[in-house]
Design a protein around this motif. Structure first.
Motif, short mmCIF file in Angstrom:
data_model
loop_
_atom_site.label_atom_id
_atom_site.label_comp_id
_atom_site.label_asym_id
_atom_site.label_seq_id
_atom_site.Cartn_x
_atom_site.Cartn_y
_atom_site.Cartn_z
N TYR A 1 30.86 37.22 45.24
CA TYR A 1 31.21 37.89 46.37
C TYR A 1 33.08 37.95 46.18
O TYR A 1 34.10 38.45 46.13
CB TYR A 1 31.29 37.74 47.68
CG TYR A 1 31.56 39.09 48.56
CD1 TYR A 1 31.35 39.99 48.40
CD2 TYR A 1 32.02 37.63 49.04
CE1 TYR A 1 32.77 40.95 49.67
CE2 TYR A 1 32.91 38.50 50.67
CZ TYR A 1 32.89 39.90 50.43
OH TYR A 1 33.61 40.54 51.73
N GLY A 2 32.96 36.22 46.58
CA GLY A 2 34.17 35.44 46.71
C GLY A 2 34.95 35.85 45.16
O GLY A 2 36.40 36.03 45.57
N LYS A 3 34.57 35.90 43.84
CA LYS A 3 35.45 35.96 42.51
C LYS A 3 36.30 38.13 43.14
O LYS A 3 36.94 37.61 42.45
CB LYS A 3 34.94 36.38 41.80
CG LYS A 3 35.26 36.47 40.23
CD LYS A 3 34.63 36.04 39.19
CE LYS A 3 35.54 36.28 38.01
NZ LYS A 3 33.89 35.57 36.85
N THR A 4 35.52 38.50 43.42
CA THR A 4 35.53 39.82 43.24
C THR A 4 36.97 39.78 44.87
O THR A 4 38.06 40.70 43.92
CB THR A 4 34.64 40.83 43.54
OG1 THR A 4 33.67 40.97 43.11
CG2 THR A 4 35.20 42.30 43.91
N ALA A 5 36.48 38.80 45.55
CA ALA A 5 37.32 39.48 46.71
C ALA A 5 38.65 38.51 46.66
O ALA A 5 39.75 39.15 47.11
CB ALA A 5 37.03 39.32 48.09
N SER B 1 39.63 37.64 43.56
CA SER B 1 40.66 38.16 42.79
C SER B 1 41.82 39.82 42.87
O SER B 1 42.22 40.05 41.99
CB SER B 1 40.15 37.71 40.92
OG SER B 1 38.59 38.72 40.90
N GLU B 2 40.52 40.28 43.56
CA GLU B 2 41.98 41.37 43.69
C GLU B 2 42.73 40.84 44.63
O GLU B 2 43.84 41.27 44.26
CB GLU B 2 40.55 42.20 45.24
CG GLU B 2 39.78 43.15 43.96
CD GLU B 2 38.63 43.84 44.88
OE1 GLU B 2 39.56 43.95 46.28
OE2 GLU B 2 38.17 44.28 44.57
N SER B 3 43.12 40.13 45.49
CA SER B 3 44.13 39.80 46.42
C SER B 3 45.02 38.83 45.38
O SER B 3 45.88 38.78 46.02
CB SER B 3 43.40 39.75 47.85
OG SER B 3 42.50 38.67 47.75
N PHE B 4 44.27 37.33 45.25
CA PHE B 4 45.16 36.39 45.02
C PHE B 4 44.47 35.74 43.41
O PHE B 4 44.26 35.05 43.53
CB PHE B 4 44.79 35.17 45.67
CG PHE B 4 45.25 35.70 47.42
CD1 PHE B 4 46.05 35.72 48.05
CD2 PHE B 4 43.87 35.65 48.20
CE1 PHE B 4 46.60 36.24 49.21
CE2 PHE B 4 43.70 35.92 49.74
CZ PHE B 4 45.14 36.20 50.06
N PRO B 5 44.51 36.55 42.83
CA PRO B 5 43.81 36.28 41.02
C PRO B 5 44.15 34.61 40.89
O PRO B 5 44.06 34.19 40.28
CB PRO B 5 44.45 37.49 40.23
CG PRO B 5 45.77 38.31 41.20
CD PRO B 5 45.74 37.78 41.95
#
Lengths: 378, 307
Positions: free
Chosen positions: A312-316, A318-322
């Motif tokens: 979940y953290g990865k998705t959240a 990498s959407e906003s702060f890759p």
């Protein structure tokens, strides 16, 4: 087994299992739309791998950095079956050679390679998803553990195998679909897997399999076999001197974790609709280890939470702060090793009683105060 | 192999063999650092590739600094830059050992995870500072040309330089390990940490300097790397699996083993790459090593120490 199930519901681990089942089967489906739920389903397929790693790494003390291989075996087996079904001669009529998968046609193959043939059959595919990882794990395991290769050597060699498999899959484009993997999967035995209802059903099957896997692993851990694995992890030589063949137990743990990962891979293909080498290489394999580490390397249920949270953290992120994500991921690796090696479950075990006593102090003290004051007044 | 005349085949063999030698040099320097860290201390340093990248970027920075401020020094800067690469990688390694590694000596599998995390962070730092694109240093002219012993053989000079550099460093490390006071202490600590401490060796300091030296040598590897390829944030991580295999294949604590295995792996890859594709050459090489390791897990050279 029955006795074991009963004992499960008498003690606390039964309650933990009930909570995670509630979250997976009731809370997630009620609170999310099908897109998000499908995403959670994808995270849960990685949870299979981390549950397998808890058995292998937490209990057996063997760190495999090649779990992606087994995830890939399951995923590719399933994808090959689905791809063959999607490439019937009608829908591929425009190809130079109709009836073979599109990427083979692009790579100038004119007939189906022999090793693809058996994957026309669903029965064979299902057997392959369970059987091939066992065979591969057995071969790797026997040749390593019988010669007492263990510890970091084993980790490095499994990592190298993961690297080889990835290079091979990417390089043999005509046979494997190359870097893009196997895409455009449509139906499972005539059942369209891309509809919303199919996604719901697959999510529930996935969740059910996961809980079943945890139950089986809990059972294995509760038997003498599980205790022996722990003993081997802590003092391998003593177990050996007691007359046990240590290698066989290690091979068992390795094969068990391999099968579990493979099932996860097959469910990944079904739910996400493709399989590619980007999910089986060195980096994904070591990320699977961090799921287990964050959850707590000794906690089967913690592994599920770990996989959910990190993904979940990865998705959240990498959407906003890759850019921040890699820093965060790195910090997670270092932090979990340096500051809480037992992971989330360790935090839960050490802080839950404190929290409980704090609550009790706060509220029960009040209650006793009121009680006594009532008494006095009476 | 049809279609090549015997003469062509010989030239191919020499040239591919020589490009294998360049790869051998970088691999050897990487593996040397790792062999010191892994073989002597039992620590798995997954961030070793990133220490190499530090060295490579140091060369890039010094080259652009020389170009802007002291253009006249351009022919000589490279020698100094190698020294700077060593010092910077050494310093970063020293700090890493102090902050991270020394807490994890008793948990080798955990060091592996922690240093992997470190490598992710370092890669992202490189990407933020230098950008994701590949950069390459301006090499001095004397490194650029090539040497033609016959009509069809063409040997690049930078390859010769890298090879000489690798052999020099290797010899120096061997001297240091087997003839110096420090080497004696390192070997004593490896063999029996408690007894080494009891006879007055500061084992903690030895560990720190050993780790830092390994990282410093990776920095030199990075410096040599810039002469044969361009640098990107992930250049180092591409080498890490090969390097580990070199060390394991050679037999963890053996210097000769490391050299032999780096040589055979690099040559096999380079020559196979010519006849197969680059991917298949690598697959065949790595697979062969793994099969050999399964049959002979202690590697090529066994360290004759009872464990």
């Amino acid at each position: 087994m029955n006795k074991y199930l009963l004992s499960l519901f008498k003690n606390k681990s039964g309650i933990d299992l009930l909570i995670i089942s509630l979250i997976i089967f009731v809370i997630f489906p009620l609170s999310m739309d099908i897109f998000r739920l499908n995403l959670v389903g994808k995270y849960l397929t990685f949870a299979f791998t981390s549950v397998g790693l808890v058995m292998l790494w937490g209990y057996g003390g063997i760190l495999s950095l090649g779990q992606g291989i087994f995830f890939g075996i399951g995923g590719y087996c399933m994808a090959m079956f689905l791809k063959l079904e999607a490439s019937d001669s009608v829908s591929t009529a425009h190809q130079t050679t109709p009836g073979i998968p599109d990427f083979m046609d692009w790579n100038q193959l004119t007939e189906l390679p022999t090793f693809w043939m058996p994957f026309h059959s669903l029965t064979f595919t299902l057997f392959a998803i369970v059987g091939i990882p066992i065979i591969v794990a057995y071969i790797i395991g026997i040749s390593m553990f019988k010669r007492r290769v263990s510890g970091v050597y084993f980790s490095i060699i499994t990592q190298a195998i993961a690297a080889i498999v990835t290079i091979l899959v990417v390089g043999q484009q005509g046979f494997t679909g190359g870097i893009n993997g196997i895409t455009d999967l449509k139906t499972l035995h005539g059942w369209n897997i891309n509809t919303d209802s199919a996604k719901y059903i697959l999510y529930y099957i996935n969740g059910g399999l996961l809980i079943l896997t945890v139950l089986v692993c809990k059972y294995v851990a509760s038997t003498k076999l599980g205790r022996l694995l722990l003993a081997i992890r802590d003092k391998e030589d003593r177990v050996r001197f007691s007359g046990y063949d240590v290698a066989n137990f290690k091979v068992f743990a390795f094969a068990l974790s391999a099968v579990i990962s493979s099932i996860g891979g097959a469910m990944f293909t079904l739910q996400v609709g493709f399989m590619s080498p980007s999910i089986i290489g060195i980096v994904p394999s070591i990320e699977m280890v961090i799921f287990a580490a964050i959850g707590g390397r000794m906690s089967l249920i913690g592994a599920i939470y770990g996989a959910l949270l990190v993904n979940y953290g990865k998705t959240a992120f990498s959407e906003s702060f890759p850019t921040l994500w890699l820093f965060f991921m790195g910090a997670m690796f270092i932090g979990v090793v340096m500051f809480f090696p037992e992971g989330l479950s360790g935090l839960y075990v050490s802080y839950a009683p404190k929290l409980k006593s704090w609550f009790e102090k706060k509220f029960i003290k009040d209650k006793s105060l009121t009680n006594s004051s009532v008494k006095r007044a009476g | 192999m049809g279609g090549y005349s015997l003469n062509d085949l010989m030239s191919i063999l020499v040239m591919q063999g020589f490009s294998g030698l360049s790869m051998f040099s970088v691999l050897l320097l990487m593996a040397l650092g790792l062999a010191i860290i892994f073989g002597q201390m039992g620590v798995i340093n997954m961030a070793h590739g990133e220490f190499m990248t530090i060295g490579a970027y140091t060369i890039f920075i010094t080259s652009s600094l020389t170009n802007t401020y002291f253009p006249s020094l351009k022919p000589f800067y490279f020698i100094f830059a190698i020294g700077i690469a060593f010092v910077i990688a050494f310093a970063v390694g020293y700090v890493t050992e102090f902050l991270l590694i020394r807490h994890l000596y008793k948990r080798p599998l955990d060091t592996l995870l922690a240093t992997w995390g470190l490598s992710l962070i370092m890669q992202q730092i490189f990407r933020s500072v230098f950008g994701g694109r590949e950069v390459s240093a301006d090499l001095p002219d004397w490194l650029m040309g090539s040497w033609k012993p016959t009509e069809s053989i063409d040997i690049p000079l930078n390859g010769v330089f890298v090879l000489v550099m690798a052999l020099l460093v290797c010899g120096f490390v061997a001297l240091l390990l087997f003839k110096s006071q420090w080497g004696l202490k390192v070997r004593a600590t490896t063999q029996n940490r408690i007894m080494a401490g009891a006879v007055g060796i500061n084992t903690k300091l030895i560990d720190r300097i050993t780790f830092a030296t390994g990282c410093g040598i990776a920095g030199i590897a990075g410096a040599c790397f810039t002469t044969i390829a361009s640098t990107s944030p992930t250049s180092g991580s591409l080498y890490i699996v090969d390097t580990f295999l070199v060390v394991v294949f050679g037999g963890a604590a053996s210097l000769i083993g490391t050299i032999t295995s780096a040589f055979s792996i690099a040559q096999a890859q380079s020559i196979l790459t010519f006849f197969l594709t680059s991917a298949m050459g690598k697959v065949v090489t790595l697979l062969t090593i793994i099969v050999i390791l399964m049959i002979k897990p202690e590697g090529l050279m066994k360290n004759k120490v009872r464990r």
